[in-house]
Motif scaffolding. Structure first.
Motif, PDB file in Angstrom:
ATOM      1  N   GLU A  80       0.692  -1.199  -0.188  1.00 44.94           N
ATOM      2  CA  GLU A  80      -0.040  -0.062   0.062  1.00 44.94           C
ATOM      3  C   GLU A  80       0.941   1.372  -0.059  1.00 44.94           C
ATOM      4  O   GLU A  80       0.509   2.378  -0.650  1.00 44.94           O
ATOM      5  CB  GLU A  80      -1.193   0.066   1.032  1.00 44.94           C
ATOM      6  CG  GLU A  80      -1.906  -1.027   1.038  1.00 44.94           C
ATOM      7  CD  GLU A  80      -1.744  -2.233   1.180  1.00 44.94           C
ATOM      8  OE1 GLU A  80      -0.645  -2.702   1.816  1.00 44.94           O
ATOM      9  OE2 GLU A  80      -2.275  -3.357   0.873  1.00 44.94           O
ATOM     10  N   GLU A  81       1.838   1.404   0.846  1.00 49.99           N
ATOM     11  CA  GLU A  81       2.877   2.402   0.913  1.00 49.99           C
ATOM     12  C   GLU A  81       3.604   2.588  -0.386  1.00 49.99           C
ATOM     13  O   GLU A  81       3.743   3.667  -0.936  1.00 49.99           O
ATOM     14  CB  GLU A  81       3.945   2.150   1.833  1.00 49.99           C
ATOM     15  CG  GLU A  81       3.523   2.058   3.340  1.00 49.99           C
ATOM     16  CD  GLU A  81       4.665   1.966   4.208  1.00 49.99           C
ATOM     17  OE1 GLU A  81       5.076   2.762   4.697  1.00 49.99           O
ATOM     18  OE2 GLU A  81       5.085   0.683   4.307  1.00 49.99           O
ATOM     19  N   ILE A  82       3.857   1.447  -1.287  1.00 47.05           N
ATOM     20  CA  ILE A  82       4.661   1.725  -2.510  1.00 47.05           C
ATOM     21  C   ILE A  82       3.597   2.240  -3.453  1.00 47.05           C
ATOM     22  O   ILE A  82       3.791   2.957  -4.371  1.00 47.05           O
ATOM     23  CB  ILE A  82       5.174   0.240  -2.855  1.00 47.05           C
ATOM     24  CG1 ILE A  82       6.224   0.126  -1.978  1.00 47.05           C
ATOM     25  CG2 ILE A  82       5.829   0.397  -4.146  1.00 47.05           C
ATOM     26  CD1 ILE A  82       6.885  -1.364  -2.075  1.00 47.05           C
ATOM     27  N   LEU A  83       2.365   1.635  -3.487  1.00 48.87           N
ATOM     28  CA  LEU A  83       1.192   1.857  -4.472  1.00 48.87           C
ATOM     29  C   LEU A  83       0.862   3.370  -4.383  1.00 48.87           C
ATOM     30  O   LEU A  83       0.763   4.086  -5.210  1.00 48.87           O
ATOM     31  CB  LEU A  83       0.134   1.152  -4.183  1.00 48.87           C
ATOM     32  CG  LEU A  83       0.348  -0.467  -4.531  1.00 48.87           C
ATOM     33  CD1 LEU A  83      -1.088  -1.048  -4.373  1.00 48.87           C
ATOM     34  CD2 LEU A  83       0.372  -0.503  -6.050  1.00 48.87           C
ATOM     35  N   GLU A  84       1.067   4.093  -3.060  1.00 50.07           N
ATOM     36  CA  GLU A  84       0.474   5.374  -2.906  1.00 50.07           C
ATOM     37  C   GLU A  84       1.751   6.425  -3.375  1.00 50.07           C
ATOM     38  O   GLU A  84       1.339   7.235  -4.190  1.00 50.07           O
ATOM     39  CB  GLU A  84       0.724   5.718  -1.504  1.00 50.07           C
ATOM     40  CG  GLU A  84       0.206   7.142  -1.001  1.00 50.07           C
ATOM     41  CD  GLU A  84       0.094   7.200   0.529  1.00 50.07           C
ATOM     42  OE1 GLU A  84       0.319   8.525   0.858  1.00 50.07           O
ATOM     43  OE2 GLU A  84       0.573   6.407   1.383  1.00 50.07           O
ATOM     44  N   VAL A  85       2.888   5.765  -3.859  1.00 52.18           N
ATOM     45  CA  VAL A  85       4.248   6.792  -4.228  1.00 52.18           C
ATOM     46  C   VAL A  85       4.004   6.784  -5.631  1.00 52.18           C
ATOM     47  O   VAL A  85       4.225   7.505  -6.405  1.00 52.18           O
ATOM     48  CB  VAL A  85       5.447   6.206  -3.675  1.00 52.18           C
ATOM     49  CG1 VAL A  85       6.642   7.169  -4.185  1.00 52.18           C
ATOM     50  CG2 VAL A  85       5.513   6.312  -2.179  1.00 52.18           C
ATOM     51  N   CYS A  86       3.727   5.290  -6.100  1.00 48.59           N
ATOM     52  CA  CYS A  86       4.052   4.996  -7.630  1.00 48.59           C
ATOM     53  C   CYS A  86       2.718   5.137  -8.666  1.00 48.59           C
ATOM     54  O   CYS A  86       2.605   5.382  -9.613  1.00 48.59           O
ATOM     55  CB  CYS A  86       4.707   3.453  -7.889  1.00 48.59           C
ATOM     56  SG  CYS A  86       6.072   3.386  -7.172  1.00 48.59           S
TER      57      CYS A  86
END
Length: 332
Positions: free
Chosen positions: A197-203
């Motif tokens: 979820e953290e990575i998807l929020e950035v990318c």
């Protein structure tokens, strides 16, 4: 008198030579077959110490021509460039005309048109592979900066991306999805995991697309990822929630007991970590609500509640936790 002085000078030179020589391994003297070979950097020779045969002479000195006695002197006197890095599309070797639009105004007005043409053609002559890498690695730099990842993780992601481009694995996939997939894989591989979820929020990419890219790249690049350990999430989660080291230590202690009881097997590591942190925060007296933990860490409240009930019932601390919760609620 003169003879004694000459002998003294010779002895000093011999001592100086001996102090600078160093033994070379893996070499054999062609004259006597001895392996006792030394290198004399002053004379540029390789000499057999047993028979005195000069194996090689007039050797080129490849070492630096300056000395430094501390790190400051070393930095000031060094004339080499930065080390090679996979985080740049050209490994940091090639030059670039200008760093941005503002560079144009540093050029004399009569030369600005020429400067503009040169920068334009310089970009056009770069290969498509380099253009892809240039964009992707700048995107990776943004992701790494946002997630607070280390230099080692940054380099490894960039190395995997370079390998994927060279093998043609990127074709048909979005750059953002590939970067997200590699970031997720490498952070887990190097023991500093980030939630999807953290990575998807950035990318800003689709979860399904990232999952597809992750499975394909992990198989093709031979990235072997073991299941994430909940213990690796606890320090970062405690920092985000503003909890003390006492809570962190207590959470790790409870997690250890939960692993022995077999509670954590087959469960999501982030959910287990969040539940353990909640229990520890209650026991230490720094309680955070389940909703607060869920909202901050991006985990559903239902997951935390379910894991929480399982852990306290299996460890037999249900009564202690309920009493502590009532006590803390009474104080509030």
């Amino acid at each position: 008198m003169t003879k004694k002085k000459d002998e003294k000078t010779q002895n000093q030179e011999l001592n100086k030579t001996q102090s600078t020589t160093q033994k070379k391994s893996g070499l054999v003297c062609p004259e006597c077959g001895s392996t006792n070979i030394i290198e004399d950097p002053v004379r540029g020779e390789l000499v057999c110490q047993d028979c005195g045969y000069v194996i090689s002479e007039s050797m080129i000195d490849t070492s630096q021509d300056w000395r430094a006695f501390d790190s400051e002197q070393m930095t000031r006197r060094a004339r080499g460039g930065a080390p090679l890095t996979f985080s740049k599309h050209d490994l940091g070797l090639t030059t670039e005309i200008g760093k941005g639009v503002l560079e144009l105004y540093k050029v004399a007005p009569s030369k600005r048109a020429q400067y503009y043409r040169m920068t334009k053609w310089h970009k056009r002559l770069i290969r498509s592979k380099d253009r892809n890498l240039s964009y992707a690695l700048s995107e990776l730099q943004r992701v790494v900066s946002f997630l607070g990842l280390s230099r080692a993780i940054h380099e490894k992601i960039a190395k995997y991306y370079n390998e994927a481009v060279n093998r043609g694995l990127i074709r048909g996939r979005s750059i953002e999805a590939v970067i997200a997939a590699l970031t997720y894989a490498v952070t887990r591989e190097m023991g500093s995991p980030r939630t999807l979820e953290e990575i998807l929020e950035v990318c800003n990419v689709n979860k399904r697309e990232v999952g597809r890219a992750y499975r394909y790249l992990a198989r093709e690049l031979g990235i072997r990822i073991l299941p994430a350990d909940p213990a690796s999430f606890i320090p970062r989660f405690c920092t985000i929630l503003g909890l003390s080291d006492k809570v962190q230590a207590k959470a790790l202690e409870i997690l250890k007991k939960a692993k022995k009881a077999g509670i954590s097997s087959g469960k999501g590591p982030t959910g287990i970590a969040a539940a353990v942190i909640y229990i520890a925060s209650v026991l230490v007296g720094e309680r955070r609500t389940q909703r607060e933990i869920a909202d901050t860490l991006g985990i559903t409240e239902v997951t935390i509640r379910n894991r929480f009930k399982e852990i306290i019932s299996k460890l037999g601390i249900e009564k202690e936790i309920r009493e502590k919760e009532k006590e803390l609620l009474g104080e509030e």
